[in-house]
Design a protein around this motif. Structure first.
Motif, PDB file in Angstrom:
ATOM      1  N   LEU A  16      -9.141   0.071   9.820  1.00  0.00           N
ATOM      2  CA  LEU A  16      -7.914  -0.715   9.998  1.00  0.00           C
ATOM      3  C   LEU A  16      -7.713  -1.712   8.854  1.00  0.00           C
ATOM      4  O   LEU A  16      -6.592  -1.940   8.405  1.00  0.00           O
ATOM      5  N   ALA A  17      -8.794  -2.301   8.375  1.00  0.00           N
ATOM      6  CA  ALA A  17      -8.697  -3.235   7.255  1.00  0.00           C
ATOM      7  C   ALA A  17      -8.237  -2.515   5.986  1.00  0.00           C
ATOM      8  O   ALA A  17      -7.389  -3.031   5.243  1.00  0.00           O
ATOM      9  N   LEU A  18      -8.759  -1.327   5.732  1.00  0.00           N
ATOM     10  CA  LEU A  18      -8.327  -0.553   4.561  1.00  0.00           C
ATOM     11  C   LEU A  18      -6.867  -0.126   4.678  1.00  0.00           C
ATOM     12  O   LEU A  18      -6.127  -0.153   3.695  1.00  0.00           O
ATOM     13  N   ALA A  19      -6.431   0.247   5.864  1.00  0.00           N
ATOM     14  CA  ALA A  19      -5.035   0.622   6.081  1.00  0.00           C
ATOM     15  C   ALA A  19      -4.115  -0.573   5.837  1.00  0.00           C
ATOM     16  O   ALA A  19      -3.060  -0.453   5.211  1.00  0.00           O
TER      17      ALA A  19
ATOM     18  N   MET B 220      -0.556  -3.496  -0.458  1.00  0.00           N
ATOM     19  CA  MET B 220      -0.457  -3.158  -1.881  1.00  0.00           C
ATOM     20  C   MET B 220       0.645  -2.141  -2.152  1.00  0.00           C
ATOM     21  O   MET B 220       0.859  -1.727  -3.283  1.00  0.00           O
ATOM     22  N   SER B 221       1.368  -1.720  -1.115  1.00  0.00           N
ATOM     23  CA  SER B 221       2.451  -0.736  -1.216  1.00  0.00           C
ATOM     24  C   SER B 221       1.968   0.592  -1.775  1.00  0.00           C
ATOM     25  O   SER B 221       2.652   1.240  -2.565  1.00  0.00           O
ATOM     26  N   LEU B 222       0.781   0.996  -1.376  1.00  0.00           N
ATOM     27  CA  LEU B 222       0.258   2.284  -1.815  1.00  0.00           C
ATOM     28  C   LEU B 222       0.846   3.386  -0.958  1.00  0.00           C
ATOM     29  O   LEU B 222       1.127   3.201   0.212  1.00  0.00           O
ATOM     30  N   GLY B 223       1.012   4.561  -1.569  1.00  0.00           N
ATOM     31  CA  GLY B 223       1.557   5.699  -0.832  1.00  0.00           C
ATOM     32  C   GLY B 223       3.028   5.500  -0.580  1.00  0.00           C
ATOM     33  O   GLY B 223       3.767   5.002  -1.411  1.00  0.00           O
ATOM     34  N   GLY B 224       3.489   5.900   0.528  1.00  0.00           N
ATOM     35  CA  GLY B 224       4.894   5.740   0.872  1.00  0.00           C
ATOM     36  C   GLY B 224       5.704   6.959   0.474  1.00  0.00           C
ATOM     37  O   GLY B 224       5.187   7.947  -0.049  1.00  0.00           O
ATOM     38  N   ASP B 225       6.971   6.884   0.704  1.00  0.00           N
ATOM     39  CA  ASP B 225       7.899   7.979   0.447  1.00  0.00           C
ATOM     40  C   ASP B 225       8.647   7.696  -0.842  1.00  0.00           C
ATOM     41  O   ASP B 225       9.707   7.078  -0.831  1.00  0.00           O
ATOM     42  N   VAL B 226       8.094   8.135  -1.950  1.00  0.00           N
ATOM     43  CA  VAL B 226       8.658   7.863  -3.267  1.00  0.00           C
ATOM     44  C   VAL B 226       9.781   8.852  -3.559  1.00  0.00           C
ATOM     45  O   VAL B 226       9.615  10.056  -3.405  1.00  0.00           O
ATOM     46  N   ARG B 227      10.925   8.334  -3.994  1.00  0.00           N
ATOM     47  CA  ARG B 227      12.094   9.172  -4.312  1.00  0.00           C
ATOM     48  C   ARG B 227      12.786   8.630  -5.552  1.00  0.00           C
ATOM     49  O   ARG B 227      12.737   7.432  -5.828  1.00  0.00           O
ATOM     50  N   LEU B 228      13.440   9.518  -6.274  1.00  0.00           N
ATOM     51  CA  LEU B 228      14.253   9.096  -7.418  1.00  0.00           C
ATOM     52  C   LEU B 228      15.515   8.437  -6.879  1.00  0.00           C
ATOM     53  O   LEU B 228      16.209   9.001  -6.025  1.00  0.00           O
ATOM     54  N   ARG B 229      15.816   7.252  -7.375  1.00  0.00           N
ATOM     55  CA  ARG B 229      16.989   6.526  -6.898  1.00  0.00           C
ATOM     56  C   ARG B 229      18.268   6.960  -7.597  1.00  0.00           C
ATOM     57  O   ARG B 229      19.330   7.021  -6.990  1.00  0.00           O
TER      58      ARG B 229
ATOM     59  N   ALA C 205      -3.936  -1.192   2.063  1.00  0.00           N
ATOM     60  CA  ALA C 205      -3.086  -0.191   1.404  1.00  0.00           C
ATOM     61  C   ALA C 205      -1.607  -0.499   1.641  1.00  0.00           C
ATOM     62  O   ALA C 205      -0.787  -0.397   0.731  1.00  0.00           O
ATOM     63  N   ARG C 206      -1.264  -0.904   2.850  1.00  0.00           N
ATOM     64  CA  ARG C 206       0.125  -1.242   3.157  1.00  0.00           C
ATOM     65  C   ARG C 206       0.573  -2.475   2.367  1.00  0.00           C
ATOM     66  O   ARG C 206       1.661  -2.522   1.820  1.00  0.00           O
TER      67      ARG C 206
END
Length: 135
Positions: free
Chosen positions: A16-19, A25-34, A22-23
């Protein structure tokens, strides 16, 4: 028994601490071209001297096709939380299905991408068929 429960609790806390980290630090997520400007900036950063003059974006923002003044074509596709770029050398691995253009570079690590280009799909498919031919 108590040692096992403590170990499970500590493991759960660590996950839970690692999750949370990560949140934060804005790691991952749904990256899209704007927009097209972002696609152009990514292309210029990927290949020095590549200045796009024509750009088309996937409707969902997961990829783009860009052409420069030298008639080189670059494919941008989402790869995890970033975008990867490849210059296309031939039309092999190209398939058109209405508004969808599927492109395979033949490079196993890059994979295949299907772009929803809408009405531009046919025009791009036709222009990509000229790739790799003598001029």
């Amino acid at each position: 028994m108590i040692a096992t429960l403590v170990q499970i609790a500590v493991s759960l806390f660590a996950v839970l601490a690692l999750a949370a980290l990560a949140r934060r630090m804005s790691l991952g997520g749904d990256v899209r071209l704007r927009d097209k400007a972002e696609a152009c900036a990514l292309a210029e950063a990927a290949v020095c001297g590549f200045s796009p003059v024509e750009v088309t974006l996937d409707k969902a923002g997961i990829g783009a096709l860009l052409r420069d003044a030298q008639d080189r074509v670059m494919l941008l596709k989402r790869h995890g939380a970033h975008f990867a770029a490849r210059l296309l050398a031939s039309h092999e691995g190209l398939r058109l299905d209405r508004n969808f253009l599927t492109i395979s570079t033949g490079e196993r690590t890059f994979g295949t991408v299907t772009l929803d280009l809408g009405g531009e799909a046919q025009a791009w498919a036709g222009s990509l068929r000229r790739l790799g031919k003598a001029r």
